[in-house]
Design a protein around this motif. Structure first.
Motif, short mmCIF file in Angstrom:
data_model
loop_
_atom_site.label_atom_id
_atom_site.label_comp_id
_atom_site.label_asym_id
_atom_site.label_seq_id
_atom_site.Cartn_x
_atom_site.Cartn_y
_atom_site.Cartn_z
N GLY A 276 -46.76 97.39 102.84
CA GLY A 276 -46.10 96.00 102.23
C GLY A 276 -44.97 95.40 103.37
N THR A 277 -44.11 96.46 104.01
CA THR A 277 -42.95 96.27 104.57
C THR A 277 -43.75 96.08 106.02
N CYS A 280 -44.83 92.52 106.09
CA CYS A 280 -43.76 91.28 106.06
C CYS A 280 -43.35 91.29 107.51
N GLU A 281 -43.38 92.37 108.23
CA GLU A 281 -42.85 92.33 109.56
C GLU A 281 -43.99 91.40 110.28
N SER A 283 -46.06 89.27 109.31
CA SER A 283 -46.35 87.91 108.83
C SER A 283 -44.92 86.96 109.32
N THR A 284 -43.67 87.43 109.27
CA THR A 284 -42.58 87.07 109.66
C THR A 284 -42.59 86.79 111.33
N PHE A 337 -36.83 93.73 102.09
CA PHE A 337 -37.98 92.77 102.50
C PHE A 337 -37.31 91.55 103.26
N SER A 341 -37.47 90.60 107.12
CA SER A 341 -37.68 89.26 107.67
C SER A 341 -36.68 88.48 108.86
N SER A 344 -37.43 90.41 112.06
CA SER A 344 -38.56 89.77 112.83
C SER A 344 -38.58 88.61 113.42
#
Length: 456
Positions: A276-277, A280-281, A283-284, A337, A341, A344
């Motif tokens: 998940g982390t 997140c990286e 997608s950001t 998260f 974000s 990133s």
């Protein structure tokens, strides 16, 4: 699995079981040798990319990754942990050269209006690579005793893919024009990359830069450091690349597992939480790709570091109280998260390609070499010092990284101009304009000293 291979190798060769500290020492060296390779690779990247060109440098660099991957794949069969060490060293050389050469190739091949957006793709690729490594490393795929060597050798397949596809692309048109002086080849490269889009304005701007730097050759790192006309650009590169590694990302990832456990995630599910982390990286970074041309590099850097500083400050509090207050672990998860974000969308997305934006052509190779050298040095130092910091300070080590984020964010705010829709020459002029007051004050002090000396 690697530690098991180390013990197995020593038992097979010397009929001796290693002590725990001996295994840890070999493991630490195996991990850190990647940074040593990266440091050496970054030192060579500038001269190699200037001598062979950006494209050919990248093509030759792939052989390092392929040879390293072969060693990784054969290490289990050969029962040799030394092959993993050599393989990681070759991977480090490949990463050190590739990071600089790829950043130069992409930023020099992109139109000025898309330069920042193309620069973000470097960070997106890095974050996607980390996420892919996390995904392939789960037990359902390659994270098993039977397949772990395939996970270590996976880099070879990506290098082979680039080796087959990169010849289809032309050399950097900017390199061909400004460093090789080949106008025809540069125009052909522009035509192949940009299609029917008008590139005449870009060519005119590059010819103006070439005329301004007619008598200036490609500078070395030492000459870049000694040149006072680019001292603020140099300082910006050093601070930005230092903060990229010392911003606290590794500390956040380290404590994320403790946070996930405190939030009630079972031990066997932690690997999926880590995915998940990584997601997140990625997608950001993709979101930043869409907005950077509208917002600008300076704003993203400043907001990123200020947001990271705030998240670290709050994390030091929530992690401290998460064992006594039942809802604190969930706050910590949100902050983890949020920090990723901000990282990133700010430092990760904009720092790697920064030397290509703020330095003129004669300083670019040296700027990338210096920036990546600082990057790998800080990564090596962090890997050595971080366990000591955690052992002595615990979660309050976040406060050290908070200070780094604040210093870099304030430097960007007050000492760096916006680079959006500007050429390297225009950015250099803006740097001079911003710091003209400093020069004026220096001249005033010098004149006052001379007056005092004449009076004496």
């Amino acid at each position: 699995f690697i530690k098991e291979l180390v013990n197995k190798s020593c038992v097979h060769r010397y009929d001796r079981i290693l002590k725990e500290w001996e295994v840890s020492l070999i493991w630490s060296f195996t991990v850190s040798i990647f940074c040593i390779g990266g440091l050496l690779g970054s030192l060579m990247a500038g001269s190699l990319s200037s001598r062979f060109g950006r494209k050919h440098c990248l093509l030759l660099n792939n052989f390092l990754a392929i040879f390293g991957a072969i060693l990784m794949l054969l290490s289990r069969t050969a029962n040799s942990f030394e092959m993993i060490m050599v393989g990681r060293f070759l991977y480090g050389l490949n990463a050190g050269v590739g990071l600089s050469a790829q950043a130069m190739y992409l930023t020099e091949s992109a139109p000025k209006r898309l330069r920042a957006m193309v620069g973000v793709t470097i960070a997106t690729s890095l974050s996607f690579g980390k996420f892919l490594g996390q995904l392939l490393g789960i037990r359902e795929l390659l994270g098993t005793e039977k397949n772990w060597h395939w996970l270590l050798g996976f880099n070879g397949f990506t290098a082979l893919f680039q080796l087959c596809t990169l010849p289809l692309l032309p050399e950097s048109p900017r390199y061909l024009l400004l460093e090789r002086g080949n106008v025809q080849a540069s125009e052909n490269a522009f035509r192949k990359l940009w299609g029917k889009n008008d590139y005449n304005k870009e060519v005119v701007e590059m010819l103006e830069e070439k005329a301004a730097l007619q008598s200036v050759r490609s500078c070395s790192v030492l000459e870049l450091i000694q040149n006072r006309t680019v001292r603020w650009q140099l300082l910006t590169i050093v601070i930005s690349f230092t903060a990229l590694q010392l911003c606290g990302l590794n500390a956040v990832y380290f404590y994320s597992f403790e946070v996930f456990r405190a939030a009630g995630i079972q031990e066997q599910r932690l690997a999926y939480a880590a995915l998940g982390t990584g997601l997140c990286e990625v997608s950001t970074s993709l979101a930043c790709f869409m907005i950077i041309e509208n917002i600008g590099r300076k704003v993203l850097l400043f907001r990123g570091y200020m947001g990271m500083a705030a998240a670290l400050g709050l994390l030091s509090v929530t992690v401290y109280f998460q064992k006594t207050v039942w809802w604190m672990p969930y706050c910590s998860m949100v902050l983890v998260f949020l920090f990723i974000s901000f990282f990133s969308s700010g430092p990760a997305a904009t720092t790697v390609s920064l030397p290509g934006e703020i330095l003129t052509q004669s300083f670019k190779s040296a700027g990338y070499t210096l920036g990546c050298t600082v990057n790998w040095t800080c990564l090596f130092v962090l890997g050595t010092v971080f366990p000591i910091l955690v052992g002595n300070l615990g979660n309050f080590c976040f406060l050290i990284f908070l200070a780094v984020c604040l210093i870099c964010g304030l430097h960007v705010k007050f000492n760096m101009p916006e680079t959006k829709d500007r050429t390297a020459m225009e950015i250099s002029v803006e740097f001079e304009r911003m710091h003209a007051k400093d020069k004026a004050s220096e001249k005033k002090k010098a004149s006052e000293i001379k007056v005092q000396e004449t009076k004496l």
